[in-house]
Scaffold this active site. Structure first.
Site, PDB file in Angstrom:
ATOM      1  N   SER A 248      36.015  38.859  38.352  1.00 21.56           N
ATOM      2  CA  SER A 248      35.995  39.003  36.902  1.00 21.56           C
ATOM      3  C   SER A 248      37.270  39.668  36.405  1.00 21.56           C
ATOM      4  O   SER A 248      37.650  40.733  36.885  1.00 21.56           O
ATOM      5  CB  SER A 248      34.779  39.835  36.462  1.00 21.56           C
ATOM      6  OG  SER A 248      34.871  40.175  35.098  1.00 21.56           O
ATOM      7  N   LYS A 249      37.906  39.045  35.432  1.00 17.80           N
ATOM      8  CA  LYS A 249      39.102  39.619  34.823  1.00 17.80           C
ATOM      9  C   LYS A 249      38.771  40.952  34.153  1.00 17.80           C
ATOM     10  O   LYS A 249      39.572  41.887  34.152  1.00 17.80           O
ATOM     11  CB  LYS A 249      39.674  38.627  33.799  1.00 17.80           C
ATOM     12  CG  LYS A 249      40.920  39.124  33.074  1.00 17.80           C
ATOM     13  CD  LYS A 249      42.120  39.213  33.978  1.00 17.80           C
ATOM     14  CE  LYS A 249      43.370  39.562  33.189  1.00 17.80           C
ATOM     15  NZ  LYS A 249      44.544  39.755  34.043  1.00 17.80           N
ATOM     16  N   ARG A 250      37.563  41.058  33.624  1.00 21.92           N
ATOM     17  CA  ARG A 250      37.147  42.286  32.949  1.00 21.92           C
ATOM     18  C   ARG A 250      37.137  43.466  33.915  1.00 21.92           C
ATOM     19  O   ARG A 250      37.278  44.618  33.514  1.00 21.92           O
ATOM     20  CB  ARG A 250      35.746  42.116  32.346  1.00 21.92           C
ATOM     21  CG  ARG A 250      35.679  41.080  31.228  1.00 21.92           C
ATOM     22  CD  ARG A 250      34.260  40.924  30.745  1.00 21.92           C
ATOM     23  NE  ARG A 250      34.115  39.764  29.860  1.00 21.92           N
ATOM     24  CZ  ARG A 250      32.950  39.342  29.385  1.00 21.92           C
ATOM     25  NH1 ARG A 250      31.844  39.977  29.714  1.00 21.92           N
ATOM     26  NH2 ARG A 250      32.896  38.277  28.608  1.00 21.92           N
ATOM     27  N   ASP A 258      48.126  36.218  36.679  1.00 21.30           N
ATOM     28  CA  ASP A 258      48.408  37.436  37.444  1.00 21.30           C
ATOM     29  C   ASP A 258      48.945  37.089  38.832  1.00 21.30           C
ATOM     30  O   ASP A 258      49.896  37.704  39.320  1.00 21.30           O
ATOM     31  CB  ASP A 258      47.142  38.284  37.605  1.00 21.30           C
ATOM     32  CG  ASP A 258      46.664  38.878  36.290  1.00 21.30           C
ATOM     33  OD1 ASP A 258      47.511  39.108  35.414  1.00 21.30           O
ATOM     34  OD2 ASP A 258      45.449  39.095  36.154  1.00 21.30           O
TER      35      ASP A 258
END
Length: 477
Positions: A248-250, A258
């Protein structure tokens, strides 16, 4: 029927690895069958819309070579391909669905769970508006009351459908909630827009995360109400950070952007994520996109979640770097040289030395830092039991090496000639090659680990800097 798949991301600002994998599987299903790959932008959730995010989608897909056949930027026969531009279409079909008995108008102020919130728990809402007659509802709408269109789920028993990955799936209709299909602002929810768009765009295969399996009976009820044939379903398990957590990027996990910024090649990332949930049936692990198009089958997708292993990706990236042509690697390395080096050195030879030793492009910085400035180093570096060197041996060998290297003409300052020169010096002094080469390497780099051997470093630095560093080393000894 022609195979047609679609990638329908929300423009939220980055390309999640799981999203890119879904896009790849959709692309491969279409292209392996000579079909069409459609790009559609799902921007009906305006709260999460990020300016410029659509360009990130375009750039990412182009970067990895996944070109689409239809989409917002190139058009096609089934547009518009941006959901916010299809608002009238959704309204038309929502009202039709009410007329067909598959939905009803609701005037309640019930708060719906966030569609994009993975932790949201659906709450079954018993809607009193369902008891209203169609005439009553239409009259209230005519009087200006705000409304939503909510799905009717009146079937009893079990919904049964087939999935390419999971096979036969059965879900009780009692488990389904009558969710909103068209919101009060006239925009559709994900559940409704996808069904309408997929049908109108003649999508034959729908690939999505397995978290949508539980909602599939609701989609099928909409297809059924309109008399449409549902697509082939391909639900895929998530990409996991570890056994318990989704990527998850969160939570700070890397997006595609990235990874590229960290020096991973787009082709390597794409190759790696193809194997995160798909098995080619052989021991081969390195595949080009063209190779994947020839051998990919959705039937070889796995049911189990795949764990993202950065170590494996890094290994694979190193394979890709080593497989680059010398010209291509030098082109990719040049921005790093321009950023970190001001000293004039033999960059072409530097690339030749670096390419076989790197795992990511970002490794270039730590491999070339000594070129710009010789770091302060401890004289204990000259002590090496394997090479049979210490400070005394180093002083003797560096003194001798300095004299012979001064006599090497500029036009003969090559790796081959320098190596033979120092090899001959070792023979003359009755020493092992390493007893001469190792101290020279330390003197030129000031580091234990370097991207090349002593004579390779000498070529990179050039004659003048090599002589200067050897002289400096002797002042320390």
């Amino acid at each position: 029927m022609k195979v047609r798949t679609r990638f329908a991301p929300s423009p939220t600002g980055y390309m999640h690895i799981g999203n890119l994998r879904t896009a790849l599987y959709e692309y491969l299903i279409a292209k392996s069958a000579g079909g069409d790959f459609v790009l559609r932008i799902e921007d009906t959730d305006q709260k999460r819309y990020v300016e410029g995010a659509t360009d990130i989608v375009y750039n990412t897909l182009r970067c990895v070579g996944m070109n689409w056949d239809e989409g917002p930027d190139i058009g096609g026969n089934f547009g518009p391909y941006i959901q916010s531009e299809r608002k009238n279409i959704y309204a038309e079909y929502a009202h039709k669905l009410v007329e067909l008995g598959g939905a009803h108008y609701c005037f309640c102020k019930h708060e719906e769970p966030d569609e994009e919130d993975e932790n949201a728990v659906p709450v079954k809402f018993e809607d009193p508006c369902k008891k209203l007659s169609l005439e009553e509802a239409k009259e209230r709408i005519a009087n200006g009351e705000s409304f939503v269109v909510r799905q009717n789920i009146t079937k009893k028993g079990t919904s049964v459908f087939e999935d390419v990955v999971y096979g036969k799936i059965e879900i009780d209709y009692d488990e389904l909630d009558e969710g909103v299909l068209l919101k009060s602002d006239g925009l559709p929810t994900y559940n409704f827009a996808n069904v309408i768009d997929d049908h109108l765009m003649q999508i034959s295969h729908v690939v999505r995360g397995n978290e949508y399996i539980s909602s599939t009976p609701k989609y099928n009820l909409i297809y059924e109400a309109f008399g449409w044939t549902p697509p082939v379903y391909v639900h895929v398990p998530p990409v996991m950070k570890d056994a318990q957590h989704k990527l998850s990027k969160r939570n700070g996990d890397a997006s595609f952007q990235d990874l590229v910024a960290k020096g991973y090649l787009p082709e390597a990332v794409l190759n790696y994520i193809a194997l995160l949930g798909w098995n080619p049936g052989t021991e081969q692990e390195i595949f080009s996109l063209d190779e994947l198009k020839k051998i990919f089958t959705a039937e070889r997708l796995n049911k189990s979640p795949a764990i993202f292993d950065i170590t494996k990706l890094t290994w694979m990236n190193g394979c890709y770097i080593r497989a680059l042509s010398a010209e291509k690697f030098h082109e990719l390395a040049m921005p790093y040289y321009q950023k970190y080096l001001t000293r004039t050195v033999n960059l072409q030879f530097l690339s030749t030395v670096l390419q076989p030793r790197l795992e990511t492009l970002n490794d270039i910085a730590s491999n070339i830092d000594f070129i710009e400035t010789l770091p302060k180093y401890d004289l204990s570096l000259y002590q090496n039991q394997k090479m049979k060197t210490d400070e005394s041996v180093a002083k003797t060998c560096l003194t001798a090496a300095l004299q012979v290297l001064k006599d090497v003409p500029e036009n003969n300052w090559t790796n081959e000639h320098l190596f033979e020169t120092l090899k001959a010096l070792a023979l003359e002094k009755g020493l092992k090659n390493g007893q001469v080469l190792y101290p020279v390497r330390i003197a030129l780099s000031g580091k234990q680990t370097t991207p090349g051997g002593a004579t390779e470093l000498a070529v990179i630095l050039g004659k003048n800097e090599t002589i200067n560093r050897l002289e400096y080393a002797l002042t320390l000894l």
